[in-house]
Design an enzyme around this catalytic site. Structure first.
Site, short mmCIF file in Angstrom:
data_model
loop_
_atom_site.label_atom_id
_atom_site.label_comp_id
_atom_site.label_asym_id
_atom_site.label_seq_id
_atom_site.Cartn_x
_atom_site.Cartn_y
_atom_site.Cartn_z
CB CYS A 3 84.13 53.16 -40.55
SG CYS A 3 82.45 52.52 -40.49
CG ASP A 11 127.99 46.50 -54.89
OD1 ASP A 11 128.89 47.11 -55.48
OD2 ASP A 11 128.14 45.97 -53.78
CB CYS A 19 82.15 49.95 -44.62
SG CYS A 19 81.51 51.61 -44.33
#
Length: 747
Positions: free
Chosen positions: A29, A437, A26
């Site tokens: 952890c 550009d 989970c």
């Protein structure tokens, strides 16, 4: 081994190492591992629960073994990430789930259906439930014990405590509470359950184990599916190649090819590695890298990427990049790096997860004693407390961002869109202006010389020869167009020698050409360098080029103007449609180009762009981005050249065309591998869709707990229902993220 060097403060060298983490169940952890690694001096760690990966930045004197030792001391496993799929645990979970489910069914039937009960049925239920609680739920008990040993708690702590409490209570009730003395009739069963100490919860302990195992298995499968796009990408490359050795073809593994080697590619074969075609002609299908379905024509001198497919004709390719340096590997690294990151919202969720489990345990105790103090029986208090433990779920919080990011970036890689990380997604939502550009972005970038004007007394062949010689040292598209004239019929003189070459960004180039200082560039720049006036025939030629939307390039040597080249470019066919899609996304286009006013206005007029900046230097593009930002705009910058890199980095969202330079792609937040303007809109759409999915996931994860925990504390949820709801909350978040796999680019 994924490791690289990055600069650190005070000049200290940092190493960046990627680990695969084993044993996480989970988000808590992941937080625990981050905290443990962060306690090592100078170490910064980011642990991703969904990808089961950790990215660690550590001083050079911290060894890999030390870092692995820290992870193992926290109760988990760690191995160096090798950019290959890690074996998942779905098969192990599946076997544990099947066995547990088979044993749980009779427990539930006996416990919930009075007609199926007989004298002593409780002992049979205990016999079936015991292996489920001890073996089926062992991963939860083990993880909870490891956490307790390190004074921390996780989702497994809640599940383990809930299952153990239900089982131990039932065992006590059977042995000491008289629960085993019930008769087989429904009336007697009801009477038994009304007596204190007679309730047993074996069905809760067994069913919750199965529900959580089912959720973990579905979650593991969904996470594996979300990784499939990247896995498929990394497996695209060829495995063998026809290497040329002394003119003879030899089939060898791709790993044996070195830079400079030549290999033959036949129709239908994958190109082994990045290189340049040295012989033959064909068309290459690059859809797996760029998302473009139309094959690209290649001839001698054309660059090709590894993993693309040769459609017809036999070509000989000289390897220019191999192994980790190839385009495919670079794309894979970009995708992996993006999937490792965390958004601000996810970091908030992580902070919540870090304190979530202790808070829930506290709430369960409050529930237990609250019900007892209120005068309820111990069974009701126990049921509510166990349901509170089981319903709480920090997993959904931990999975909300990384699973969506995993799927979104994976789908993007399939479409030739590389998103660098979760922060990019958050910025994509707010952009309202896009700076474009011109050359190579809105136009094809394939410049051609429309006309050559030699001033009085100058031989045109000499003008072309000298200009082509000096421009051959520049990579600018205009320079290449002039340099290509050196092979034309009009050039009769031998190519002159060029020394002392100097380029001025946004202006032009100068060098000693046959020992004479020669200038080639914008007329204004050349005039400034030599303090010359622009008049007469030169001025007329510049005016004519500007009126035709062409760029004027002046040539001077010996202190005088000698001639002029009129160079033209063409607007990309898809540019008009692409700009319409940008506007539909709420983006206002701004054109910023280094070209003169004539070519700039010609392109802007064709594309319907009202905001225009011309004659812009590389530093000027950066200034434009900052000016727009200071005016309240949130700016995206689209470019492809070295001269765009600074502006790309400064923009709120930098988007680079994959056909451009490495500098531009390195500075960008999003890279469009195929260089298609329409794909830029798809990149923004995918980013916003992924962000919306993340926000939806986080809303669900928070809302679920906000609603479910009070219901459990109020005694309105059966522990079995709580277990099922908890398991499927995580599955919902993951499956919601998987919807991103269906994202399609606009036609």
């Amino acid at each position: 081994m994924t490791t690289k060097t990055a600069p650190a403060a005070l000049g200290e060298s940092l190493q960046t190492i990627d680990f695969d983490i084993e044993g996480m169940t989970c988000a808590s952890c992941a937080n625990r591992i981050e905290r443990k690694l962060g306690k090592v001096g100078g170490v910064e760690a980011t642990v991703n629960f969904a990808t089961e990966r950790a990215q660690v930045k550590a001083p050079a004197d911290v060894t890999v073994a030390e870092l692995i030792g820290v992870v193992e001391a926290a109760g988990y496993g760690a191995t160096i990430h090798e950019s290959v799929p890690v074996a998942d645990s779905t098969d192990v979970l599946r076997r544990r789930l099947i066995v547990s489910a088979v044993l749980t069914v009779p427990v539930v039937v006996l416990s919930m259906i009075p007609a199926a009960q007989f004298v002593g049925w409780q002992w049979l239920a205990l016999a079936f439930a015991t292996p489920v609680v001890l073996w089926g739920a062992w991963p939860f008990h083990r993880a909870a014990a490891l956490g307790a040993r390190h004074a921390s708690a996780s989702m497994d702590t809640l599940v383990s405590v809930g299952i153990a409490a239900a089982y131990v209570w039932s065992l006590w009730a059977l042995i000491f509470g008289g629960a085993a003395s019930a008769t087989a009739t429904a009336t007697d069963d009801m009477a038994m359950r009304a007596a204190p100490g007679h309730d047993i919860y074996l069905e809760v302990a067994a069913a919750v184990t199965c529900f959580v195992l089912l959720g973990r298995w579905m979650e593991a499968r969904a996470k594996r599916s979300s990784r499939e796009a990247l896995t498929a990408l990394l497996q695209l490359g060829a495995t063998e190649a026809s290497l040329l050795q002394d003119g003879v073809e030899v089939r060898v593994p791709v790993a044996r090819i070195a830079v400079g080697d030549r290999f033959v590619v036949r129709p239908g074969e994958k190109i082994a590695t990045d290189g340049v075609v040295v012989d033959g002609a064909s068309a290459v299908d690059a859809s797996m890298l760029t998302g473009e379905s139309v094959p690209v024509e290649v001839v001698a001198g054309s660059s090709v990427a590894g993993a693309t497919v040769n459609t017809f004709g036999v070509v000989t390719v000289e390897a220019t990049r191999v192994g980790a340096d190839t385009e495919l590997s670079r794309i894979g690294r970009l995708v992996e790096e993006a999937q490792t990151g965390k958004s601000a919202a996810q970091r908030l969720a992580d902070r919540v997860s870090a304190v979530f489990v202790p808070i829930v345990i506290g709430l369960a105790l409050v529930t237990l004693f609250g019900w007892l103090i209120a005068g309820a029986g111990p069974e009701a208090a126990f049921t509510a407390a166990v349901a509170t433990l089981i319903i709480a779920c920090p997993c959904a919080l931990g999975l909300a961002t990384p699973t969506a990011l995993l799927v979104g970036t994976g789908r993007g890689s399939q479409l030739g869109i590389l998103i660098r990380g979760p922060e990019v997604l958050e910025r994509s939502r707010t952009i309202d202006t896009i700076v474009l550009d011109k050359t190579g972005t809105l136009t094809t970038g394939s410049m051609t010389v429309a006309s050559v004007v030699a001033l009085a007394g100058v031989d045109e062949a000499q003008l072309v020869s000298r200009a082509a010689a000096i421009e051959s040292f520049s990579e600018h598209p205009i320079a290449q167009a002039i340099a290509s004239l050196a092979g034309g019929e009009s050039v009769s003189a031998q190519a002159p020698s060029v020394t002392d070459f100097v380029a001025s960004a946004g202006g032009g180039v100068q060098a000693q050409v046959d020992a004479v200082r020669t200038f080639v560039g914008k007329p204004e720049w050349v005039a400034e360098k030599l303090s010359l006036p622009i008049d007469g025939l030169l001025e007329d030629a510049i005016r004519a080029a500007s009126a035709a939307g062409q760029s004027a390039i002046a040539v001077a040597w010996g202190g005088e103007f000698r001639g002029l080249f009129a160079v033209s470019d063409t607007v990309r066919p898809a540019a008009v449609k692409a700009l319409r899609r940008y506007r539909d996304l709420g983006l206002t286009p701004v054109l910023a180009t280094g070209d003169a006013t004539g070519p700039a206005h010609a392109v802007a007029s064709q594309l319907g762009i009202d905001d225009l900046y011309w004659g812009v230097s590389p530093a000027g593009k950066l200034d434009i981005v900052r000016e727009l930002q200071s005016g309240g705009a949130t700016v995206a910058m689209l470019g492809d050249g070295v001269n765009d890199a600074a502006a790309l980095a400064a923009a709120d969202l930098g988007i680079a065309m994959g056909t451009g330079t490495d500098a531009a792609m390195g500075a960008a937040d999003i890279v469009v591998v195929g260089g298609e303007l329409g794909a830029v809109a798809d990149a923004v759409r995918l980013s916003r869709r992924t962000l919306a999915t993340i926000r939806g996931n986080l809303f669900w994860a928070f809302a679920y707990n906000v609603v479910a925990i009070p219901l459990a504390m109020a005694g309105l949820l059966n522990p079995m229902i709580a277990g099922a709801a908890m398991a499927f909350s995580s599955v919902f978040v993951v499956t919601n993220s998987l919807r991103l796999r269906r994202f399609q680019p606009d036609a």
